[in-house]
Design a protein around this motif. Structure first.
Motif, PDB file in Angstrom:
ATOM      1  N   LEU A  50       5.274   4.505 -14.558  1.00  0.00           N
ATOM      2  CA  LEU A  50       6.447   4.326 -13.710  1.00  0.00           C
ATOM      3  C   LEU A  50       6.083   3.809 -12.323  1.00  0.00           C
ATOM      4  N   ILE A  51       4.971   4.278 -11.769  1.00  0.00           N
ATOM      5  CA  ILE A  51       4.511   3.787 -10.473  1.00  0.00           C
ATOM      6  C   ILE A  51       4.277   2.282 -10.541  1.00  0.00           C
ATOM      7  N   GLY A  52       3.557   1.849 -11.560  1.00  0.00           N
ATOM      8  CA  GLY A  52       3.286   0.422 -11.718  1.00  0.00           C
ATOM      9  C   GLY A  52       4.543  -0.386 -11.979  1.00  0.00           C
ATOM     10  N   ALA A  53       5.443   0.148 -12.793  1.00  0.00           N
ATOM     11  CA  ALA A  53       6.671  -0.570 -13.117  1.00  0.00           C
ATOM     12  C   ALA A  53       7.560  -0.736 -11.885  1.00  0.00           C
ATOM     13  N   PHE A  54       7.727   0.331 -11.112  1.00  0.00           N
ATOM     14  CA  PHE A  54       8.549   0.227  -9.904  1.00  0.00           C
ATOM     15  C   PHE A  54       7.924  -0.710  -8.878  1.00  0.00           C
ATOM     16  N   LEU A  55       6.625  -0.624  -8.719  1.00  0.00           N
ATOM     17  CA  LEU A  55       5.950  -1.478  -7.743  1.00  0.00           C
ATOM     18  C   LEU A  55       6.037  -2.948  -8.144  1.00  0.00           C
ATOM     19  N   ALA A  56       5.811  -3.239  -9.422  1.00  0.00           N
ATOM     20  CA  ALA A  56       5.851  -4.631  -9.884  1.00  0.00           C
ATOM     21  C   ALA A  56       7.278  -5.186  -9.902  1.00  0.00           C
ATOM     22  N   ASN A  57       8.261  -4.350 -10.185  1.00  0.00           N
ATOM     23  CA  ASN A  57       9.636  -4.825 -10.272  1.00  0.00           C
ATOM     24  C   ASN A  57      10.283  -4.992  -8.897  1.00  0.00           C
ATOM     25  N   ALA A  58       9.750  -4.355  -7.891  1.00  0.00           N
ATOM     26  CA  ALA A  58      10.329  -4.481  -6.552  1.00  0.00           C
ATOM     27  C   ALA A  58      10.149  -5.893  -5.999  1.00  0.00           C
ATOM     28  N   MET A  59       9.020  -6.527  -6.266  1.00  0.00           N
ATOM     29  CA  MET A  59       8.739  -7.853  -5.703  1.00  0.00           C
ATOM     30  C   MET A  59       9.735  -8.925  -6.157  1.00  0.00           C
ATOM     31  N   GLN A  75      13.246   0.829  -5.163  1.00  0.00           N
ATOM     32  CA  GLN A  75      12.123   0.918  -6.095  1.00  0.00           C
ATOM     33  C   GLN A  75      10.808   1.180  -5.362  1.00  0.00           C
ATOM     34  N   PHE A  76      10.631   0.537  -4.222  1.00  0.00           N
ATOM     35  CA  PHE A  76       9.423   0.743  -3.428  1.00  0.00           C
ATOM     36  C   PHE A  76       9.345   2.190  -2.939  1.00  0.00           C
ATOM     37  N   ILE A  77      10.444   2.733  -2.480  1.00  0.00           N
ATOM     38  CA  ILE A  77      10.466   4.125  -2.010  1.00  0.00           C
ATOM     39  C   ILE A  77      10.195   5.085  -3.160  1.00  0.00           C
ATOM     40  N   ILE A  78      10.787   4.831  -4.319  1.00  0.00           N
ATOM     41  CA  ILE A  78      10.523   5.681  -5.488  1.00  0.00           C
ATOM     42  C   ILE A  78       9.039   5.632  -5.854  1.00  0.00           C
ATOM     43  N   CYS A  79       8.458   4.454  -5.808  1.00  0.00           N
ATOM     44  CA  CYS A  79       7.041   4.301  -6.112  1.00  0.00           C
ATOM     45  C   CYS A  79       6.179   5.108  -5.144  1.00  0.00           C
ATOM     46  N   ALA A 113      -5.604  11.089   0.260  1.00  0.00           N
ATOM     47  CA  ALA A 113      -6.985  10.590   0.325  1.00  0.00           C
ATOM     48  C   ALA A 113      -7.342   9.799  -0.928  1.00  0.00           C
ATOM     49  N   THR A 114      -6.834  10.199  -2.069  1.00  0.00           N
ATOM     50  CA  THR A 114      -7.081   9.480  -3.314  1.00  0.00           C
ATOM     51  C   THR A 114      -6.439   8.097  -3.278  1.00  0.00           C
ATOM     52  N   ILE A 115      -5.252   8.016  -2.716  1.00  0.00           N
ATOM     53  CA  ILE A 115      -4.563   6.727  -2.618  1.00  0.00           C
ATOM     54  C   ILE A 115      -5.357   5.760  -1.766  1.00  0.00           C
ATOM     55  N   LEU A 116      -5.918   6.258  -0.672  1.00  0.00           N
ATOM     56  CA  LEU A 116      -6.669   5.396   0.244  1.00  0.00           C
ATOM     57  C   LEU A 116      -7.971   4.879  -0.348  1.00  0.00           C
ATOM     58  N   GLY A 158      -4.001  -2.662  -2.921  1.00  0.00           N
ATOM     59  CA  GLY A 158      -3.693  -4.078  -3.093  1.00  0.00           C
ATOM     60  C   GLY A 158      -2.240  -4.320  -3.436  1.00  0.00           C
ATOM     61  N   GLY A 159      -1.709  -3.569  -4.384  1.00  0.00           N
ATOM     62  CA  GLY A 159      -0.301  -3.721  -4.764  1.00  0.00           C
ATOM     63  C   GLY A 159       0.642  -3.396  -3.626  1.00  0.00           C
ATOM     64  N   PHE A 160       0.362  -2.311  -2.920  1.00  0.00           N
ATOM     65  CA  PHE A 160       1.197  -1.952  -1.788  1.00  0.00           C
ATOM     66  C   PHE A 160       1.135  -2.983  -0.671  1.00  0.00           C
ATOM     67  N   MET A 161      -0.049  -3.485  -0.393  1.00  0.00           N
ATOM     68  CA  MET A 161      -0.185  -4.438   0.704  1.00  0.00           C
ATOM     69  C   MET A 161       0.549  -5.740   0.415  1.00  0.00           C
ATOM     70  N   VAL A 162       0.456  -6.243  -0.806  1.00  0.00           N
ATOM     71  CA  VAL A 162       1.172  -7.477  -1.151  1.00  0.00           C
ATOM     72  C   VAL A 162       2.674  -7.266  -0.987  1.00  0.00           C
ATOM     73  N   LEU A 163       3.182  -6.194  -1.530  1.00  0.00           N
ATOM     74  CA  LEU A 163       4.615  -5.935  -1.442  1.00  0.00           C
ATOM     75  C   LEU A 163       5.039  -5.641  -0.008  1.00  0.00           C
ATOM     76  N   PHE A 164       4.283  -4.828   0.691  1.00  0.00           N
ATOM     77  CA  PHE A 164       4.623  -4.462   2.071  1.00  0.00           C
ATOM     78  C   PHE A 164       4.602  -5.683   2.987  1.00  0.00           C
ATOM     79  N   LEU A 165       3.586  -6.530   2.853  1.00  0.00           N
ATOM     80  CA  LEU A 165       3.525  -7.733   3.685  1.00  0.00           C
ATOM     81  C   LEU A 165       4.645  -8.703   3.345  1.00  0.00           C
ATOM     82  N   TYR A 166       5.032  -8.758   2.080  1.00  0.00           N
ATOM     83  CA  TYR A 166       6.140  -9.628   1.718  1.00  0.00           C
ATOM     84  C   TYR A 166       7.458  -9.079   2.266  1.00  0.00           C
ATOM     85  N   PHE A 167       7.600  -7.748   2.309  1.00  0.00           N
ATOM     86  CA  PHE A 167       8.782  -7.166   2.941  1.00  0.00           C
ATOM     87  C   PHE A 167       8.859  -7.576   4.409  1.00  0.00           C
TER      88      PHE A 167
END
Length: 92
Positions: A7-16, A46-50, A61-64, A71-80
């Motif tokens: 679900l994390i991957g699906a929401f992140l990929a579908n938000a873009m 979708q981004f917030i749910i992710c 700490a694990t996320i970092l 990488g996925g967050f940065m691409v989406l966040f920078l595009y936002f």
């Protein structure tokens, strides 16, 4: 991998694509209809749910330390942030 990772991957990929359809004013069906604003809001939801799912499943700490998430967050966040600006620049 479990269902939350999927679900994390699906929401992140579908938000873009929904965000891109929204800022380019392309009519595309999203959760809030065909409107560009609806697609932008849907992408943000979708981004917030992710982000919420990631913070519930993993420690911060694990996320970092996970390059895939970063990488996925940065691409989406920078595009936002820069998506509308880049679209205006390339359409000139």
């Amino acid at each position: 991998m479990d269902i939350i990772d999927f679900l994390i991957g699906a929401f992140l990929a579908n938000a873009m694509p929904h965000f891109i359809f929204g800022i380019t004013k392309t009519k595309f069906l999203g959760m809030f209809g065909y409107s560009p604003k609806g697609n932008i809001i849907y992408a943000l939801v979708q981004f917030i749910i992710c982000v919420v799912l990631i913070t519930l499943k993993y420690e911060f700490a694990t996320i970092l330390t996970n390059g895939l998430f970063i990488g996925g967050f940065m691409v989406l966040f920078l595009y936002f942030i820069f998506g509308k600006f880049l679209l205006d620049q390339f359409n000139k």
